[in-house]
Design an enzyme around this catalytic site. Structure first.
Site, mmCIF file in Angstrom:
data_model
loop_
_atom_site.group_PDB
_atom_site.id
_atom_site.type_symbol
_atom_site.label_atom_id
_atom_site.label_comp_id
_atom_site.label_asym_id
_atom_site.label_seq_id
_atom_site.Cartn_x
_atom_site.Cartn_y
_atom_site.Cartn_z
ATOM 1 N N ARG A 142 39.721 0.629 44.648
ATOM 2 C CA ARG A 142 40.477 1.246 43.558
ATOM 3 C C ARG A 142 41.077 2.522 43.835
ATOM 4 O O ARG A 142 42.242 2.886 43.214
ATOM 5 C CB ARG A 142 39.197 1.488 42.322
ATOM 6 C CG ARG A 142 39.721 2.128 40.992
ATOM 7 C CD ARG A 142 38.656 2.188 40.175
ATOM 8 N NE ARG A 142 39.005 3.129 38.672
ATOM 9 C CZ ARG A 142 39.299 2.378 37.669
ATOM 10 N NH1 ARG A 142 39.489 1.034 37.787
ATOM 11 N NH2 ARG A 142 39.497 2.984 36.714
ATOM 12 N N ILE A 145 45.125 3.456 34.327
ATOM 13 C CA ILE A 145 44.343 2.238 35.051
ATOM 14 C C ILE A 145 43.040 2.388 34.116
ATOM 15 O O ILE A 145 42.444 3.361 34.028
ATOM 16 C CB ILE A 145 43.718 2.644 36.431
ATOM 17 C CG1 ILE A 145 45.063 2.561 37.196
ATOM 18 C CG2 ILE A 145 42.775 1.712 36.668
ATOM 19 C CD1 ILE A 145 44.784 3.094 38.724
ATOM 20 N N SER A 146 42.547 1.322 33.509
ATOM 21 C CA SER A 146 41.775 1.309 32.492
ATOM 22 C C SER A 146 40.458 1.784 33.119
ATOM 23 O O SER A 146 40.116 1.633 34.237
ATOM 24 C CB SER A 146 41.456 -0.067 31.719
ATOM 25 O OG SER A 146 42.681 -0.393 30.956
ATOM 26 N N ALA A 147 39.397 2.117 32.203
ATOM 27 C CA ALA A 147 37.917 2.607 32.643
ATOM 28 C C ALA A 147 37.081 1.324 33.236
ATOM 29 O O ALA A 147 37.298 0.236 32.967
ATOM 30 C CB ALA A 147 37.204 2.992 31.521
#
Length: 406
Positions: free
Chosen positions: A42, A75-77
């Site tokens: 990530r 960037i989403s959780a």
């Protein structure tokens, strides 16, 4: 930042910890999704973020803002990405469309569907697509097809898809035509200023909605964009948002905010950690004036005391509004903390709006609070749709969203 904080060993440890956290909270439920989160780096898709922030299970990381400071890409959780991936039920070899790019989520999808799968990710912003393509190539996922274009139609030639995942806040849902007969489409769909991530599957001439999840996403751009009405008050300290209705009188609402208010208390109590998300859905069912009030804690001078910092329900007219607040409830025999829901009304019609909001809170508490959430279904815009006995039809450009209470 020291080299050690970005070391491969640190990242590996944080990936392992993230998977553990997401499993414990129930966001990861399958070995395939767990393996993808454990493998995809990530931090390589958010090089600006401190390593701990990149792997925070709860936090969104914003990657781009517009000149006014509004987020335009993120960037989403991880918890929400995991929930959406689980909802999509991806399989090896599947064809998948992602609306709204960034790279990381597409890499997770590619990891799950494997080398025989086909992944297309679309974004309208060339800065986003260039970055996503570069990061995907650098991390071992060059097979993901990154498309620059308007998601309303950019991927038409590549359908049908076994799964469609939308990672931008969509007011409408024109992608049903691209969904394979047994496919699943996960969309954070907006209606009446509310957003729910809903999984849609085919059921005859409609798409049946499953597992609505509370969420928030950066709004869709391009042909699919829809701008709510907004009233930004007192230099941004307070914002009112409503989907439709008469134009808002900013000057009158500004004055209403600083004038004496109406105060009503309902006797309805909620626990500290108790969700009451269905209240918003109930209010959106029965009130065309339903909207949201937002509070900026860095600018607000105690002008409002909203029950929720984000997505706090309100009834809004051209020059007046009323909103949900709360206060400590009377002490109980139990040690649990409880709050009483109340209403504050502002403006010429503030007292009337406050009474109406007060009454609907009482109805929700008595009749709908402990019922299952309403069911959602999606029909084409030209379909004849029966009105639900208790519910509402939200008419959009391409579709009609039906919300029905059992």
């Amino acid at each position: 930042m020291t080299a050690d904080t970005r070391s491969p060993q640190s990242a590996d440890r944080l990936r392992t910890e993230l998977v553990t956290v997401l499993r414990e909270r129930g966001s990861i439920r399958s070995p395939e999704v767990a393996a993808a989160f454990a493998k995809v780096p990530r931090e390589r898709f958010a090089p600006e973020a401190p390593l701990d922030a990149a792997y925070s299970a709860q936090d969104v990381f914003v990657t781009k803002r517009d000149p006014d400071g509004r987020a335009t890409s993120s960037i989403s959780a991880p918890w929400l990405q995991a929930e959406m991936l689980e909802a999509a039920r991806l399989t090896r070899g599947a064809r998948v469309l992602e609306i709204g790019s960034g790279g990381y989520n597409a890499a997770l999808i590619a990891e799950i569907v494997g080398p025989d799968g086909f992944v297309v990710t679309v974004d309208i912003d060339p800065w986003v697509t260039e970055r996503a393509a570069r990061f995907l190539s650098d991390t071992g996922y060059p097979q993901v097809k990154v498309i620059l274009g308007d998601a309303e139609h950019a991927a038409d030639e590549y359908g049908p898809f076994d799964a469609i995942l939308v990672t931008a806040g969509a007011w409408d849902c024109p992608w049903g035509r691209l969904l394979a007969p047994e496919g699943r489409m996960v969309v954070p769909l907006r209606f009446a200023t509310i957003t729910r991530s809903i999984t849609f599957v085919r059921d005859g001439d409609r798409l049946q909605g499953l597992d609505p999840t509370v969420c928030g996403f950066i709004p869709m751009q391009g042909a699919g964009a829809y701008k709510d009405q907004e009233a930004v008050l007192v230099d941004g300290a307070v914002k009112l948002t409503i989907e439709d209705g008469l134009g808002l009188d900013i000057d009158a609402l500004d004055r209403a905010l600083v004038e004496p208010r109406t105060e009503l208390w309902t006797g309805v109590e909620v626990g500290r950690e108790e969700p009451f998300d269905t209240l918003n859905l109930w209010l959106a069912t029965v009130e065309d004036r339903f909207g949201m009030i937002w509070q900026d804690p860095d600018r607000d001078r105690d002008l409002v005391q909203t029950a929720l910092r984000w997505y706090c329900p309100a009834l809004i007219t051209r020059d007046s509004f009323a909103y949900l607040t709360l206060r400590d409830a009377q002490p109980r025999a139990t040690a649990a903390v409880h709050y009483e829901l109340g209403v504050y009304g502002h403006g010429h019609h503030g007292a009337k709006l406050a009474r109406q909001l007060h009454g609907q809170i009482k109805i929700w508490d008595h009749a709908w609070r402990h019922h299952p959430e309403p069911a959602f279904s999606l029909y084409p815009a030209d379909a004849t749709v029966p009105n639900p006995t208790v519910g509402r039809i939200f008419r959009k450009r391409h579709t009609q969203l039906v919300m029905a209470w059992a």
